[in-house]
Design a protein around this motif. Structure first.
Motif, short mmCIF file in Angstrom:
data_model
loop_
_atom_site.label_atom_id
_atom_site.label_comp_id
_atom_site.label_asym_id
_atom_site.label_seq_id
_atom_site.Cartn_x
_atom_site.Cartn_y
_atom_site.Cartn_z
N GLU A 65 0.69 -1.16 0.04
CA GLU A 65 0.04 -0.02 0.00
C GLU A 65 0.83 1.32 0.03
OE1 GLU A 65 -2.77 1.37 3.35
OE2 GLU A 65 -3.07 -0.70 3.06
N LEU A 66 2.06 1.17 0.78
CA LEU A 66 2.79 2.31 0.77
C LEU A 66 3.66 2.68 -0.36
CD1 LEU A 66 4.14 1.63 4.44
CD2 LEU A 66 2.57 3.45 3.67
N GLY A 67 3.75 1.68 -1.60
CA GLY A 67 4.83 1.75 -2.44
C GLY A 67 4.67 3.01 -3.09
N GLY A 68 5.78 3.66 -3.38
CA GLY A 68 5.69 5.03 -3.84
C GLY A 68 5.64 6.29 -3.16
N ASN A 69 5.33 6.13 -1.77
CA ASN A 69 5.36 7.20 -1.04
C ASN A 69 6.64 7.57 -0.47
OD1 ASN A 69 2.53 7.20 -1.28
ND2 ASN A 69 2.01 6.33 0.57
N ASP A 70 6.76 8.87 0.03
CA ASP A 70 7.99 9.13 0.65
C ASP A 70 8.28 8.74 2.12
OD1 ASP A 70 6.83 10.87 2.34
OD2 ASP A 70 7.22 12.63 1.37
N GLY A 71 9.37 8.66 2.45
CA GLY A 71 9.83 7.89 3.89
C GLY A 71 8.86 8.28 4.85
N VAL A 72 8.62 9.70 4.95
CA VAL A 72 7.87 10.03 6.26
C VAL A 72 6.47 9.48 6.11
CG1 VAL A 72 6.95 12.33 7.22
CG2 VAL A 72 9.14 12.23 6.10
N ALA A 73 5.77 9.63 4.84
CA ALA A 73 4.49 9.06 4.59
C ALA A 73 4.51 7.53 5.11
CB ALA A 73 4.08 9.29 3.30
N LYS A 74 5.51 6.90 4.69
CA LYS A 74 5.56 5.41 5.14
C LYS A 74 5.57 5.52 6.48
CE LYS A 74 8.14 3.46 1.13
NZ LYS A 74 9.63 3.32 0.56
N LYS A 75 6.39 6.02 7.09
CA LYS A 75 6.45 5.77 8.71
C LYS A 75 4.90 5.96 9.06
CE LYS A 75 11.00 6.80 10.11
NZ LYS A 75 12.07 7.74 10.20
N GLU A 76 4.25 7.14 8.74
CA GLU A 76 3.00 7.69 9.45
C GLU A 76 2.00 6.35 9.03
OE1 GLU A 76 3.52 12.43 8.95
OE2 GLU A 76 1.95 11.08 7.69
N LYS A 77 2.03 5.78 7.91
CA LYS A 77 0.99 4.88 7.48
C LYS A 77 1.14 3.73 8.26
CE LYS A 77 -1.08 5.90 3.22
NZ LYS A 77 -1.64 5.36 1.93
N ARG A 78 2.45 2.99 8.38
CA ARG A 78 2.71 2.07 9.35
C ARG A 78 2.09 1.98 10.24
NH1 ARG A 78 9.01 0.54 7.85
NH2 ARG A 78 8.54 -0.51 5.82
N GLY A 79 2.27 3.40 11.09
CA GLY A 79 1.77 3.37 12.40
C GLY A 79 0.12 3.40 12.12
N LEU A 80 -0.63 3.57 11.15
CA LEU A 80 -1.74 3.50 11.19
C LEU A 80 -2.59 2.30 10.76
CD1 LEU A 80 -2.28 6.74 8.58
CD2 LEU A 80 -2.87 6.73 11.01
N GLU A 81 -1.82 1.13 10.72
CA GLU A 81 -2.46 -0.28 10.65
C GLU A 81 -3.39 -0.37 11.84
OE1 GLU A 81 -2.73 -2.59 8.65
OE2 GLU A 81 -4.07 -3.63 9.95
N LYS A 82 -4.65 -0.61 11.52
CA LYS A 82 -5.74 -0.37 12.69
C LYS A 82 -6.38 -1.76 12.68
CE LYS A 82 -5.43 3.63 14.92
NZ LYS A 82 -4.95 4.74 14.00
N ASP A 83 -6.64 -2.50 11.53
CA ASP A 83 -7.39 -3.75 11.29
C ASP A 83 -7.22 -4.65 12.45
OD1 ASP A 83 -9.51 -5.42 9.95
OD2 ASP A 83 -7.28 -6.67 9.93
N SER A 84 -7.93 -4.71 13.42
CA SER A 84 -8.04 -5.51 14.63
C SER A 84 -7.50 -6.95 14.28
CB SER A 84 -8.95 -5.26 15.74
OG SER A 84 -10.26 -5.49 15.11
N ARG A 85 -8.40 -7.49 13.34
CA ARG A 85 -8.06 -9.01 13.11
C ARG A 85 -6.77 -9.32 12.72
NH1 ARG A 85 -12.87 -12.15 11.99
NH2 ARG A 85 -14.75 -11.01 12.58
N SER A 86 -6.34 -8.55 11.76
CA SER A 86 -5.01 -8.57 11.38
C SER A 86 -3.84 -8.42 12.16
CB SER A 86 -4.52 -7.57 10.04
OG SER A 86 -5.52 -7.61 9.03
N LEU A 87 -4.33 -7.38 13.27
CA LEU A 87 -3.22 -6.97 14.11
C LEU A 87 -3.31 -8.51 15.24
CD1 LEU A 87 -3.78 -3.33 15.08
CD2 LEU A 87 -1.69 -4.50 13.91
#
Ligand SMILES: O=P(O)(O)OC[C@H]1O[C@H](O)[C@H](O)[C@@H](O)[C@@H]1O
Length: 298
Positions: A65-87
């Motif tokens: 999902e993060l492909g192509g975004n810059d590093g800062v956005a990547k970090k922010e998005k990683r932190g955004l994983e919220k799907d409770s089943r996946s987690l």
């Protein structure tokens, strides 16, 4: 001002106490998980070997999902994983428990992918192999041609030779016997001391030769140890003078222990000479109150 952290007195400026904000001294418990529990039916991760092939796909999805975004956005998005089943799946797959130590490590929230795990597997295996070789006595310090024996010092039967095992055991016995004799008063300060027991230890040594005893004194000493310990662990003149001044008349009942692995560290020698001078000026016989660690082959 006493230079002490939790009772340890050191001549090193880095160990002197700083005003600690209340928030640091008493960290909030929020966000720190103390216990881990599993709902009934969930598969506990107990006894799982540290395997690198168990990752589920959550991290990969996030990564794609993060492909192509810059590093800062990547970090922010990683932190955004919220799907409770996946987690939850990731948590169940990755929670590591070491039963014997009562230790849990939860890496499920870290943004690594299956590909990353696969890529790292050979490196981990190489690291495990290197560790095993070290534990079996491989030379770890080529300059000094030395093995590293920390594992064996904690458990002598792991030592690669019988000779080393016997050396470790006899050294530990000698250290324990010496300490017991100092504490019981069997080994006494010379008659120049007004009391017939050593009351203080002054440890002279730097780097690893100071950190080890500092760690032991901090972690293992009872609240009111039979002897107090101070450290001269650098060549800061003011710090050395301060430690000696703090001893005051108790210099007469101070046991000085000089520690050096190599036996050739100039800073340690400086500390030794300074303390020797203080004893001379106080009219005390330094040689009767000093122990220099014996160094084999040096
Ligand atoms: O124990 P010694 O041989 O006296 O060495 C004491 C210290 O000396 C130096 O500062 C080294 O960088 C340290 O790694 C070492 O612990």
């Amino acid at each position: 001002m006493a230079s002490s952290v939790s009772g340890i007195c050191s001549s090193s400026p880095s160990l002197k106490p700083k005003a600690t904000p209340a928030a640091v001294a008493k960290p909030s418990a929020s966000g720190r998980r103390e216990t881990v529990s599993f709902p009934s039916g969930a598969r506990p991760a107990a006894d799982r070997k540290l395997s690198l092939s168990l990752a589920r796909s959550v991290a990969r999805e996030i990564s794609a999902e993060l492909g192509g975004n810059d590093g800062v956005a990547k970090k922010e998005k990683r932190g955004l994983e919220k799907d409770s089943r996946s987690l939850w799946s990731r948590y169940v797959d990755w929670l590591y428990q070491h039963k014997e130590l009562g230790l849990f490590i939860d890496v499920s929230r870290m943004g690594f992918t299956d590909e990353f795990v696969a890529e790292m597997e050979p490196r981990f295996q190489a690291a495990f192999k290197a560790m095993e070789e070290l534990e079996n006595g491989a030379i770890a310090n080529p300059d000094e041609g030395r093995m590293v024996g920390h594992y064996w010092l904690r458990k002598a039967e792991l030592a690669p030779t019988r000779f080393l095992k016997a050396q470790i055991e006899s050294t530990l016995d000698a250290v324990c016997n010496f300490a017991a004799d100092v504490v019981s008063g069997k080994i006494k300060p010379p008659p120049t001391s007004p009391v017939d027991r050593f009351t203080q230890i002054l440890s002279v040594g730097i780097g690893g030769s100071a950190l080890g005893p500092q760690f032991v004194a901090e972690a293992l000493a009872p609240d009111n140890p039979p002897l107090k310990i101070r450290f001269i662990d650098n060549t800061d003149r003011a710090g050395i003078d301060h430690q000696i001044a703090q001893l005051g008349p108790e210099l007469a009942s101070t046991l000085v222990i000089v520690i050096s692995k190599s036996g050739g560290t100039p800073e340690t020698r400086n500390g030794l000479l300074e303390v020797q001078k203080a004893f001379r000026e106080a009219g005390l016989e330094f040689a009767k109150q000093v122990l220099v660690n014996p160094i084999r082959n040096n």
